[in-house]
Design a protein around this motif. Structure first.
Motif, PDB file in Angstrom:
ATOM      1  N   VAL A 163      10.557   8.964   6.947  1.00 57.20           N
ATOM      2  CA  VAL A 163       9.193   8.850   6.421  1.00 57.20           C
ATOM      3  C   VAL A 163       8.679   7.426   6.565  1.00 57.20           C
ATOM      4  CG1 VAL A 163       7.825   8.902   4.304  1.00 57.20           C
ATOM      5  CG2 VAL A 163       9.314  10.821   4.867  1.00 57.20           C
ATOM      6  N   GLN A 164       9.508   6.447   6.274  1.00 53.04           N
ATOM      7  CA  GLN A 164       9.069   5.050   6.393  1.00 53.04           C
ATOM      8  C   GLN A 164       8.745   4.688   7.835  1.00 53.04           C
ATOM      9  OE1 GLN A 164      12.248   2.846   4.579  1.00 53.04           O
ATOM     10  NE2 GLN A 164      11.638   3.386   2.486  1.00 53.04           N
ATOM     11  N   ALA A 165       9.585   5.143   8.779  1.00 50.91           N
ATOM     12  CA  ALA A 165       9.331   4.848  10.194  1.00 50.91           C
ATOM     13  C   ALA A 165       8.043   5.507  10.671  1.00 50.91           C
ATOM     14  CB  ALA A 165      10.517   5.311  11.038  1.00 50.91           C
ATOM     15  N   VAL A 166       7.834   6.750  10.274  1.00 51.30           N
ATOM     16  CA  VAL A 166       6.625   7.467  10.691  1.00 51.30           C
ATOM     17  C   VAL A 166       5.386   6.858  10.044  1.00 51.30           C
ATOM     18  CG1 VAL A 166       5.433   9.690  10.594  1.00 51.30           C
ATOM     19  CG2 VAL A 166       7.857   9.605  11.169  1.00 51.30           C
ATOM     20  N   ALA A 167       5.501   6.429   8.795  1.00 53.29           N
ATOM     21  CA  ALA A 167       4.364   5.787   8.114  1.00 53.29           C
ATOM     22  C   ALA A 167       3.960   4.498   8.828  1.00 53.29           C
ATOM     23  CB  ALA A 167       4.712   5.511   6.665  1.00 53.29           C
ATOM     24  N   GLN A 168       4.939   3.715   9.262  1.00 52.63           N
ATOM     25  CA  GLN A 168       4.634   2.477   9.999  1.00 52.63           C
ATOM     26  C   GLN A 168       3.936   2.786  11.318  1.00 52.63           C
ATOM     27  OE1 GLN A 168       8.339   0.379  10.393  1.00 52.63           O
ATOM     28  NE2 GLN A 168       8.438  -0.172   8.208  1.00 52.63           N
ATOM     29  N   TRP A 169       4.398   3.832  11.986  1.00 56.61           N
ATOM     30  CA  TRP A 169       3.740   4.246  13.231  1.00 56.61           C
ATOM     31  C   TRP A 169       2.289   4.642  12.965  1.00 56.61           C
ATOM     32  CZ3 TRP A 169       1.559   8.991  14.234  1.00 56.61           C
ATOM     33  CH2 TRP A 169       1.166   9.223  15.554  1.00 56.61           C
ATOM     34  N   SER A 170       2.051   5.416  11.911  1.00 58.20           N
ATOM     35  CA  SER A 170       0.706   5.870  11.580  1.00 58.20           C
ATOM     36  C   SER A 170      -0.217   4.695  11.289  1.00 58.20           C
ATOM     37  CB  SER A 170       0.759   6.820  10.379  1.00 58.20           C
ATOM     38  OG  SER A 170      -0.537   7.201   9.984  1.00 58.20           O
ATOM     39  N   VAL A 171       0.296   3.709  10.548  1.00 61.58           N
ATOM     40  CA  VAL A 171      -0.510   2.521  10.243  1.00 61.58           C
ATOM     41  C   VAL A 171      -0.896   1.799  11.528  1.00 61.58           C
ATOM     42  CG1 VAL A 171      -0.451   0.240   9.169  1.00 61.58           C
ATOM     43  CG2 VAL A 171       0.387   2.229   7.907  1.00 61.58           C
ATOM     44  N   SER A 186       8.836  12.183  -4.068  1.00 58.82           N
ATOM     45  CA  SER A 186       8.317  11.334  -5.158  1.00 58.82           C
ATOM     46  C   SER A 186       9.271  10.209  -5.511  1.00 58.82           C
ATOM     47  CB  SER A 186       8.043  12.193  -6.397  1.00 58.82           C
ATOM     48  OG  SER A 186       9.242  12.746  -6.903  1.00 58.82           O
ATOM     49  N   GLN A 187      10.539  10.328  -5.101  1.00 59.50           N
ATOM     50  CA  GLN A 187      11.519   9.283  -5.395  1.00 59.50           C
ATOM     51  C   GLN A 187      11.545   8.189  -4.339  1.00 59.50           C
ATOM     52  OE1 GLN A 187      15.298  11.264  -5.905  1.00 59.50           O
ATOM     53  NE2 GLN A 187      14.475  12.761  -7.366  1.00 59.50           N
ATOM     54  N   LEU A 188      10.859   8.409  -3.227  1.00 60.24           N
ATOM     55  CA  LEU A 188      10.853   7.407  -2.154  1.00 60.24           C
ATOM     56  C   LEU A 188      10.046   6.189  -2.585  1.00 60.24           C
ATOM     57  CD1 LEU A 188      10.265   9.644   1.000  1.00 60.24           C
ATOM     58  CD2 LEU A 188      12.426   8.962  -0.054  1.00 60.24           C
ATOM     59  N   PRO A 189      10.458   4.985  -2.159  1.00 65.64           N
ATOM     60  CA  PRO A 189       9.717   3.778  -2.534  1.00 65.64           C
ATOM     61  C   PRO A 189       8.316   3.766  -1.930  1.00 65.64           C
ATOM     62  CG  PRO A 189      11.412   3.282  -0.899  1.00 65.64           C
ATOM     63  CD  PRO A 189      11.653   4.678  -1.347  1.00 65.64           C
ATOM     64  N   ASP A 190       7.344   3.411  -2.758  1.00 66.37           N
ATOM     65  CA  ASP A 190       5.935   3.307  -2.319  1.00 66.37           C
ATOM     66  C   ASP A 190       5.383   4.627  -1.777  1.00 66.37           C
ATOM     67  OD1 ASP A 190       5.794   0.572  -2.961  1.00 66.37           O
ATOM     68  OD2 ASP A 190       6.685   0.029  -1.020  1.00 66.37           O
ATOM     69  N   ALA A 191       5.976   5.733  -2.199  1.00 66.67           N
ATOM     70  CA  ALA A 191       5.500   7.037  -1.729  1.00 66.67           C
ATOM     71  C   ALA A 191       4.488   7.616  -2.710  1.00 66.67           C
ATOM     72  CB  ALA A 191       6.662   7.999  -1.563  1.00 66.67           C
ATOM     73  N   GLU A 192       3.507   8.287  -2.157  1.00 68.13           N
ATOM     74  CA  GLU A 192       2.474   8.933  -2.977  1.00 68.13           C
ATOM     75  C   GLU A 192       2.286  10.364  -2.475  1.00 68.13           C
ATOM     76  OE1 GLU A 192      -2.173   8.371  -3.093  1.00 68.13           O
ATOM     77  OE2 GLU A 192      -1.226   6.646  -4.047  1.00 68.13           O
ATOM     78  N   PRO A 193       3.222  11.268  -2.861  1.00 68.68           N
ATOM     79  CA  PRO A 193       3.073  12.664  -2.414  1.00 68.68           C
ATOM     80  C   PRO A 193       1.834  13.290  -3.041  1.00 68.68           C
ATOM     81  CG  PRO A 193       5.279  12.231  -3.288  1.00 68.68           C
ATOM     82  CD  PRO A 193       4.418  11.075  -3.679  1.00 68.68           C
ATOM     83  N   MET A 244       0.843  -1.194   0.000  1.00 65.76           N
ATOM     84  CA  MET A 244       0.000   0.000   0.000  1.00 65.76           C
ATOM     85  C   MET A 244       0.877   1.242   0.000  1.00 65.76           C
ATOM     86  SD  MET A 244      -2.901   1.164   2.762  1.00 65.76           S
ATOM     87  CE  MET A 244      -3.681   2.764   2.634  1.00 65.76           C
ATOM     88  N   PRO A 245       0.665   2.206  -0.921  1.00 63.03           N
ATOM     89  CA  PRO A 245       1.504   3.400  -0.974  1.00 63.03           C
ATOM     90  C   PRO A 245       1.304   4.290   0.254  1.00 63.03           C
ATOM     91  CG  PRO A 245      -0.354   3.609  -2.480  1.00 63.03           C
ATOM     92  CD  PRO A 245      -0.365   2.202  -1.981  1.00 63.03           C
ATOM     93  N   THR A 246       2.375   4.990   0.617  1.00 63.76           N
ATOM     94  CA  THR A 246       2.335   5.917   1.733  1.00 63.76           C
ATOM     95  C   THR A 246       1.971   7.304   1.230  1.00 63.76           C
ATOM     96  OG1 THR A 246       4.041   4.682   2.930  1.00 63.76           O
ATOM     97  CG2 THR A 246       3.683   6.967   3.589  1.00 63.76           C
ATOM     98  N   ARG A 247       0.847   7.840   1.705  1.00 65.16           N
ATOM     99  CA  ARG A 247       0.423   9.173   1.290  1.00 65.16           C
ATOM    100  C   ARG A 247       1.127  10.214   2.148  1.00 65.16           C
ATOM    101  NH1 ARG A 247      -5.651   7.671   2.254  1.00 65.16           N
ATOM    102  NH2 ARG A 247      -4.478   6.647   3.906  1.00 65.16           N
TER     103      ARG A 247
END
Length: 418
Positions: free
Chosen positions: A123-131, A23-30, A1-4
């Motif tokens: 960003v990846q660490a914060v996205a995991q926390w948010s999920v 926009s260059q980050l993996p699975d990122a959706e700015p 699932m992409p990270t918004r």
């Protein structure tokens, strides 16, 4: 699932740089960046109103944001939208700034100039926390939903004009209509809400002043649940302790309450310090109560001018409520409007203290009879302010009850420009 990811950057060049790297980050959706603090909060509120799942997992706040400073903005986002992780982008990589950002609610800090590796890691660490937070939300945990309630402050032109009674009845009207309502006593030295409602409770607003992360559980521990259903956050029993409630603490407390209740009514008293000023500045509706006499109206004019000088609130953003009104009074609402330069509530509160004396003396203001003209007027004022849920078919009937010849209130037509 992409990270918004939602960037919040005030500078156009910096916004392009941040968005390109994100926009260059993996699975990122700015998503399209927002340019100021107001646009960010409004965007998140609109998404949260649909569903928590519609919110971006990560918000990237650049230090060049305004008009609200970056740290204050992070605090508001963290309190109102706790399922969103915030990353601060800053040129100050000092330990002091890092600690301050964490205290204000950021989940990560990235130093300028931006590094792909550091940004990706944060960003990846914060996205995991948010999920993880959203998974908890789905399990029915007691977590903020992020939808902001309506905040109304009630202040006095001078002492004794009826601020506390007005605040209590507005809150009771909102609660009785089915809206979750908090009533806050920010008259920190002389607050009387506890006496008016016959409440004895050891905790107060001071217990929240030193807490940097006001969770739902912490807030619930500080609030007293009244028999009427109102959530009460009381002034301290020892007035000198009110000095502990700074303007910063007041902002945090009001933001936390706004996230938990549909309506928040705040009694600011007649002498407004830093905490009260912060509440008035944050309020959706700021009421200033006066009586129709020369001394009180002069006090109202002074208060309005002071708020304007201190950039707390403009006159046209303030609503004056006329209490103890009679038709024989020489000073009528249109004159008060002209003198103060404010809006004036169409509902004036009649001068019938005999209706109030017994319940005030007994500390049972919530038991004021429905037939009381003062109660009818104050609950009519709550309807005028949009604080109550009124069935569509009953709205016209209720409105007619408080017009013209009814002794419970006085309505008048105000001239509006444009």
């Amino acid at each position: 699932m992409p990270t918004r990811i939602l960037p919040a950057v005030g500078d156009a060049d910096a916004a392009r740089s941040v968005t390109t790297l994100l926009s260059q980050l993996p699975d990122a959706e700015p998503v399209a960046p927002v340019a100021d603090s107001t646009q960010l909060v409004d965007t998140l509120a609109r998404l949260a109103a649909e569903s928590v799942d519609e919110l971006p997992e990560v918000v990237v706040v650049h230090e060049r944001i305004g008009p609200v400073p970056a740290l204050e903005l992070i605090r508001e986002v963290a309190l109102r939208f706790p399922a969103v992780g915030v990353v601060l982008v800053t040129s100050d990589a000092s330990p002091g700034l890092f600690q301050a950002a964490m205290d204000y609610g950021a989940r990560g800090v990235v130093a300028l100039p931006l590094s792909y590796e550091e940004l990706a890691s944060r960003v990846q660490a914060v996205a995991q926390w948010s999920v993880g937070v959203r998974r908890h939300l789905g399990a029915g945990g007691d977590v903020f939903t992020g939808v902001g309630g309506t905040v109304v402050t009630v202040s006095g032109a001078k002492g004794g004009v009826g601020v506390t009674l007005t605040a209590i009845q507005l809150a009771l009207a909102a609660q009785a209509s089915g809206r979750s309502t908090a009533l806050v006593d920010l008259d920190l030295q002389t607050g009387d809400i506890a006496s008016y409602l016959d409440v004895q409770f050891r905790r107060s607003v001071v217990d929240l002043a030193a807490i940097t992360d006001i969770s739902p559980r912490v807030l619930a521990d500080a609030v007293f649940r009244h028999d009427t259903g109102l959530a009460l956050l009381l002034a301290p029993a020892e007035g000198e302790r009110g000095e502990d409630v700074t303007d910063r603490a007041a902002r945090q407390i009001v933001s936390a309450l706004r996230s938990r209740y549909e309506v928040v009514v705040i009694d600011c008293g007649a002498q407004i310090g830093g905490a009260g000023a912060a509440a008035v500045e944050m309020a959706d509706r700021a009421l200033l109560v006066t009586t129709p006499d020369v001394v009180a109206v002069r006090g109202a004019k002074r208060a309005v001018r002071m708020w304007d000088r201190l950039q707390i609130r403009k006159a046209e953003e303030t609503t004056v409520v006329v209490n103890r009104h009679t038709r024989a009074t020489e000073i009528q609402p249109p004159l008060i409007q002209k003198i103060t330069g404010t809006a004036v509530a169409a509902t004036a509160i009649p001068a019938h203290f005999k209706e109030l004396q017994s319940v005030v003396d007994a500390g049972r203001v919530h038991e004021l009879e429905n037939k009381s003209s003062v109660k009818q007027a104050l609950w009519g004022l709550a309807g005028e302010l949009g604080l109550v849920k009124v069935p569509e078919g009953a709205a016209q009937k209720a409105g007619g009850r408080f017009r013209g010849g009814d002794r419970g209130s006085v309505s008048f037509r105000r001239r509006r420009e444009g």
